[in-house]
Design a protein around this motif. Structure first.
Motif, short mmCIF file in Angstrom:
data_model
loop_
_atom_site.label_atom_id
_atom_site.label_comp_id
_atom_site.label_asym_id
_atom_site.label_seq_id
_atom_site.Cartn_x
_atom_site.Cartn_y
_atom_site.Cartn_z
N ASP A 290 28.30 -13.60 31.12
CA ASP A 290 28.12 -14.67 30.12
C ASP A 290 29.17 -14.58 29.02
OD1 ASP A 290 25.88 -15.81 31.37
OD2 ASP A 290 24.51 -14.43 30.35
N LYS B 238 28.40 -17.81 18.12
CA LYS B 238 27.32 -17.52 19.05
C LYS B 238 27.59 -16.26 19.89
CE LYS B 238 27.37 -21.65 20.88
NZ LYS B 238 27.03 -22.81 21.74
N LEU C 140 24.85 -13.64 21.58
CA LEU C 140 24.78 -13.46 23.03
C LEU C 140 24.92 -12.00 23.45
CD1 LEU C 140 24.78 -14.68 25.91
CD2 LEU C 140 27.24 -15.12 25.61
N GLU D 36 18.97 -20.96 22.51
CA GLU D 36 20.41 -20.94 22.75
C GLU D 36 20.95 -19.52 22.61
OE1 GLU D 36 21.71 -25.26 20.89
OE2 GLU D 36 21.48 -23.55 19.54
N SER D 37 21.72 -19.08 23.58
CA SER D 37 22.65 -17.94 23.46
C SER D 37 22.04 -16.64 23.00
CB SER D 37 23.77 -18.30 22.46
OG SER D 37 24.39 -19.50 22.83
N ASP E 208 24.99 -20.82 28.21
CA ASP E 208 25.74 -19.68 27.69
C ASP E 208 25.17 -18.35 28.16
OD1 ASP E 208 27.41 -21.38 26.29
OD2 ASP E 208 26.30 -21.20 24.41
N ALA E 209 23.84 -18.27 28.30
CA ALA E 209 23.18 -17.00 28.61
C ALA E 209 22.49 -17.01 29.97
CB ALA E 209 22.16 -16.69 27.52
#
Length: 418
Positions: free
Chosen positions: A52, A62, A66, A120-121, A147-148
């Motif tokens: 990722d 971000k 992450l 998110e992330s 993203d993840a």
């Protein structure tokens, strides 16, 4: 995609009913087994996380959210173990009384049911949501971002391995990472009891506007710290710098310093080292810009525009607004706050009391860093998010906030005649 998601959601809804019969000793066992297996398989989890990270610019705010590593994973798994050991919030007698007609009423804490979390992330959220939901008898639908996607898949694979051994695999569902998967979740009436968005203001707004199921908002953190004329400057400097630089990508990080005009000459000292050690960009109003010029790294010093206030920076940036008095500070905060976390640094008790009473936010602080807005720091074990709304839950949402209640009525043949 929609049909497959709805099929999975029906499975989650059915499986959620089995959670009600689990004893807390079983829940503790499952959570500890997940923590153990996750550490055993940390190499596969961290390798997925690197996949990722390889797709994200390290300069992206971000990126830090992450990132997983040994230390972060160990801390996350310690949180799971802490949640496992916390007293169960289920089956608690919140209220009981006997009516004149002999009916015995009790209000008892129960699971919400099926909770969807859109985020998110942040792969740590996958662990947090699972542990909090299982501890409170809730099934969970996890909708992470692209993203993840590899990190989340690796984590849920470990969770499912443990749950499968307990015939509970369907109580955790990882939805596809694609954005198209979101709409079927947000409109799954009868299958999902509530949705909780965690992420940017854009994500939160999208969920609120498009959901036909109940939503609990965990809002973006537009965070202010007001330094009053009565402030202890040693405390103020430590609080400002900790709230801004401890970890810039989190929702409790400082975004705007609101400064009493009488302290303008002290501003360079309050910010000393933030340019050299952290490269914090300052977006200063006219008065603070004038004072900082020549006392702060010039390439990090910018004149503030109106849009530089009311922004969640999520990076090494901060705005400054100079005010005449507490009333003007309160007006500025009321205008730009996201009602997440707000702080005052002051020694005058009347000023502190007025600030704490008048500021409308989930968490309000006097002489402390807003970095403490966190379920773990509040002694909740972990959190599902920081709720910025006023219905059902507000502030860090721990175990108690993940429950509802029902009325249990016991009688002996009573009937109503009127």
């Amino acid at each position: 995609m929609k049909e497959e998601i709805l099929k999975s959601l029906k499975g989650v809804q059915t499986a959620s009913r089995r959670l009600v019969s689990l004893e807390d000793v079983q829940i503790r066992q499952i959570l500890n087994e997940v923590a153990d297996l996750s550490w055993e398989k940390k190499d596969s989890i961290l390798a997925a996380n690197q996949e990722d990270l390889s797709r994200m610019d390290p300069e992206d705010p971000k990126y830090d959210r992450l990132l997983l590593n040994d230390d972060r994973l160990k801390s996350i798994l310690e949180d799971i173990r802490r949640v496992a050991q916390l007293p169960t919030p289920l089956g608690q007698q919140l209220e009981e009384r006997t009516l004149p007609n002999g009916l015995m009423l009790s209000r008892v804490s129960v699971p919400i049911g099926v909770i969807a979390v859109i985020y998110e992330s942040r792969p740590n959220v996958t662990f947090d949501v699972f542990s909090l939901c299982l501890k409170t008898g809730n099934a969970c639908v996890l909708k992470g971002s692209r993203d993840a996607k590899d990190s989340n898949a690796a984590i849920v694979a470990v969770i499912h391995e443990v749950l499968k051994a307990h015939q509970l695999e369907e109580v955790v569902y990882l939805a596809p990472a694609e954005r198209e998967a979101l709409q079927p979740i947000l409109t799954a009436e009868g299958l999902i009891d509530c949705a909780i968005p965690r992420g940017s203001q854009g994500l939160i707004d999208f969920v609120r506007k498009n959901a036909s199921i109940p939503v609990i908002e965990t809002g973006a953190g537009i965070v202010h710290t007001y330094v009053d004329s009565s402030a202890d400057l040693v405390k103020a400097k430590a609080i400002i710098q900790n709230a801004k630089t401890r970890r810039v990508s989190v929702c409790n990080a400082l975004d705007c310093l609101v400064l009493h005009r009488s302290l303008l000459s002290d501003l360079p000292q309050l910010l000393a080292g933030m340019d050299e050690h952290h490269q914090v960009g300052i977006y200063a109003d006219e008065e603070s810009l004038k004072v900082l010029t020549g006392h702060y790294q010039s390439d990090l010093l910018h004149p503030a525009n109106e849009e530089d206030f009311g922004i969640e920076w999520l990076g090494y940036k901060m705005s400054i607004r100079v005010v005449t008095d507490l009333e003007e500070a309160l007006e500025h905060i009321a205008r730009y706050s996201s009602k997440h976390s707000e702080a005052i640094v002051a020694e005058d008790q009347q000023t502190i009391d007025q600030f704490l009473k008048q500021v409308d936010a989930a968490c309000v602080y006097a002489n402390a860093s807003t970095a403490f807005s966190d379920g773990g720091e509040f002694g909740l074990g972990a959190e599902i998010g920081i709720s910025t709304q006023k219905l059902h839950a507000r502030g860090p949402m721990g175990l108690r906030e993940m429950t509802s209640y029902k009325w249990v009525v016991r009688g002996d043949g009573q009937i109503r005649n009127n």
